[in-house]
Motif scaffolding. Structure first.
Motif, PDB file in Angstrom:
ATOM      1  N   UNK A  34       0.820  -1.130   0.036  1.00 22.01           N
ATOM      2  CA  UNK A  34      -0.011   0.144  -0.042  1.00 22.01           C
ATOM      3  C   UNK A  34       0.919   1.356  -0.185  1.00 22.01           C
ATOM      4  N   UNK A  35       0.476   2.287  -0.696  1.00 24.86           N
ATOM      5  CA  UNK A  35       1.264   3.591  -0.662  1.00 24.86           C
ATOM      6  C   UNK A  35       0.342   4.512  -0.207  1.00 24.86           C
ATOM      7  N   UNK A  36       0.990   5.266   1.055  1.00 31.18           N
ATOM      8  CA  UNK A  36       0.261   6.148   1.830  1.00 31.18           C
ATOM      9  C   UNK A  36       0.572   7.544   1.336  1.00 31.18           C
ATOM     10  N   UNK A  37      -0.447   8.341   1.529  1.00 29.54           N
ATOM     11  CA  UNK A  37      -0.236   9.746   1.072  1.00 29.54           C
ATOM     12  C   UNK A  37       0.134  10.472   2.135  1.00 29.54           C
ATOM     13  N   UNK A  38       0.343  10.035   3.277  1.00 29.58           N
ATOM     14  CA  UNK A  38       0.701  10.846   4.559  1.00 29.58           C
ATOM     15  C   UNK A  38       1.542   9.808   5.492  1.00 29.58           C
ATOM     16  N   UNK A  39       2.276  10.526   6.270  1.00 25.89           N
ATOM     17  CA  UNK A  39       3.273   9.679   7.154  1.00 25.89           C
ATOM     18  C   UNK A  39       2.562   8.959   8.400  1.00 25.89           C
ATOM     19  N   UNK A  40       1.229  10.026   8.881  1.00 27.28           N
ATOM     20  CA  UNK A  40       0.449   9.854   9.829  1.00 27.28           C
ATOM     21  C   UNK A  40      -0.777   9.357   9.739  1.00 27.28           C
ATOM     22  N   UNK A  41      -1.283   8.722  11.037  1.00 30.55           N
ATOM     23  CA  UNK A  41      -2.869   8.417  11.043  1.00 30.55           C
ATOM     24  C   UNK A  41      -3.835   9.578  11.111  1.00 30.55           C
ATOM     25  N   UNK A  42      -3.352  10.459  11.653  1.00 30.69           N
ATOM     26  CA  UNK A  42      -3.847  11.863  11.851  1.00 30.69           C
ATOM     27  C   UNK A  42      -5.343  12.025  12.199  1.00 30.69           C
ATOM     28  N   UNK A  43      -5.612  11.460  13.511  1.00 31.74           N
ATOM     29  CA  UNK A  43      -6.803  11.414  14.100  1.00 31.74           C
ATOM     30  C   UNK A  43      -7.873  11.017  13.498  1.00 31.74           C
ATOM     31  N   UNK A  44      -8.904  11.692  13.629  1.00 28.31           N
ATOM     32  CA  UNK A  44     -10.315  10.938  12.840  1.00 28.31           C
ATOM     33  C   UNK A  44     -10.213  10.869  11.440  1.00 28.31           C
ATOM     34  N   UNK A  45      -9.201  11.453  10.909  1.00 29.13           N
ATOM     35  CA  UNK A  45      -9.062  11.258   9.429  1.00 29.13           C
ATOM     36  C   UNK A  45      -8.619   9.872   9.079  1.00 29.13           C
ATOM     37  N   UNK A  46      -7.972   9.238  10.095  1.00 32.98           N
ATOM     38  CA  UNK A  46      -7.583   7.674   9.950  1.00 32.98           C
ATOM     39  C   UNK A  46      -6.850   7.697   8.465  1.00 32.98           C
ATOM     40  N   UNK A  47      -6.052   8.328   8.004  1.00 34.12           N
ATOM     41  CA  UNK A  47      -5.466   8.551   6.603  1.00 34.12           C
ATOM     42  C   UNK A  47      -4.733   7.015   6.000  1.00 34.12           C
ATOM     43  N   UNK A  48      -4.156   6.353   7.020  1.00 31.73           N
ATOM     44  CA  UNK A  48      -3.802   5.136   6.772  1.00 31.73           C
ATOM     45  C   UNK A  48      -4.855   4.145   6.471  1.00 31.73           C
ATOM     46  N   UNK A  49      -5.909   4.016   7.218  1.00 32.80           N
ATOM     47  CA  UNK A  49      -6.916   3.214   6.976  1.00 32.80           C
ATOM     48  C   UNK A  49      -7.671   3.476   5.659  1.00 32.80           C
ATOM     49  N   UNK A  50      -7.795   5.017   5.359  1.00 34.57           N
ATOM     50  CA  UNK A  50      -8.326   5.303   4.164  1.00 34.57           C
ATOM     51  C   UNK A  50      -7.491   4.654   2.750  1.00 34.57           C
ATOM     52  N   UNK A  51      -6.161   4.715   3.063  1.00 31.47           N
ATOM     53  CA  UNK A  51      -5.332   4.436   1.938  1.00 31.47           C
ATOM     54  C   UNK A  51      -5.181   2.873   2.072  1.00 31.47           C
TER      55      UNK A  51
END
Length: 248
Positions: free
Chosen positions: A74-91
């Motif tokens: 998986x390729x992440x857009x951001x390094x962090x989880x970032x709270x409610x955004x849960x960026x890693x889960x979205x990715x």
């Protein structure tokens, strides 16, 4: 999302790194590396958490050789989880959707470390996911578990991990089993958070578990034992070295 994040998101590359699998794949193992709690900067190409997953991918490839199992990252857009955004889960979900398009919906096993382990657990409800192997995962006490129903889930964690607390893993397993999920936790006897001490044992147990979840080999004895003895580290302590048996 602020303007800078929106611009980064708009320019984000595909959700998969490396060479994506094609329609010939019979199954896919998706690797999800670790990251940070808060960080809205994009990861570098050769970031250390990503490099740490390379030997896991190689071990899985060896354990599943000849069975049409593709390895994807998986390729992440951001390094962090970032709270409610849960960026890693979205990715992770973006990557799963992309894999579904590429392979026609072949089954997927997720293998994630630390933040990537949390992302794998959160994305387990995707219709293509057959199993999850979470390595030293970040498991807050309020992490949802209902998405784990219908997915076989294994958490590996060293009790002396100083970055993510293994007790969070055992509690997540307990709650998941109470919701009817097939989940278990295994306390690795060494390795800490980086899983570097006796790293080969982490690699081999992960690979053997993935092969078992994909039904191309028997599940490791340690996993079968934990599923039948309560789920959350049923040994009551750390995994004994002699329990690292890779077979039924």
């Amino acid at each position: 999302m602020d303007e800078r994040d929106a611009a980064l998101d708009a320019e984000a590359p595909g959700a998969l790194g490396g060479r994506p699998p094609g329609p010939h794949a019979r199954a896919v193992v998706l690797l999800l590396h670790g990251g940070r709690s808060e960080d809205a900067t994009p990861p570098t190409r050769w970031n250390l958490p990503g490099l740490r997953m390379i030997p896991f991918g190689r071990a899985v490839a060896r354990a599943t050789a000849g069975n049409g199992v593709a390895i994807a990252t998986a390729r992440y857009r951001f390094r962090g989880w970032n709270g409610e955004r849960a960026d890693a889960a979205v990715d992770a979900l973006r990557a799963l959707d992309e894999l579904r398009r590429l392979t026609g919906g072949r089954p997927v096993v997720l293998v994630g470390h630390s933040m990537g382990g949390r992302a794998a657990l959160r994305a387990a409800g995707h219709p293509t996911v057959r199993g999850v192997v979470a390595l030293a995962p970040w498991c807050p006490l309020d992490e949802p578990v209902t998405q784990l129903r219908g997915t076989r889930t294994v958490l590996l964690h060293c009790p002396v991990d100083r970055v993510t607390d293994a007790r969070g893993s055992w509690e997540l397993v307990r709650r998941a089993r109470a919701e009817g999920a097939e989940a278990c936790g295994i306390a690795m006897p060494y390795g800490g958070h980086t899983m570097l001490r006796r790293a080969g044992d982490w690699h081999r147990l992960t690979a053997a578990t993935v092969a078992g979840l994909l039904d191309v080999a028997p599940l490791p004895t340690a996993v079968e034992t934990r599923w039948s003895t309560g789920g959350e580290d049923g040994s009551g302590g750390r995994l004994r070295y002699e329990e690292l048996a890779f077979g039924g």
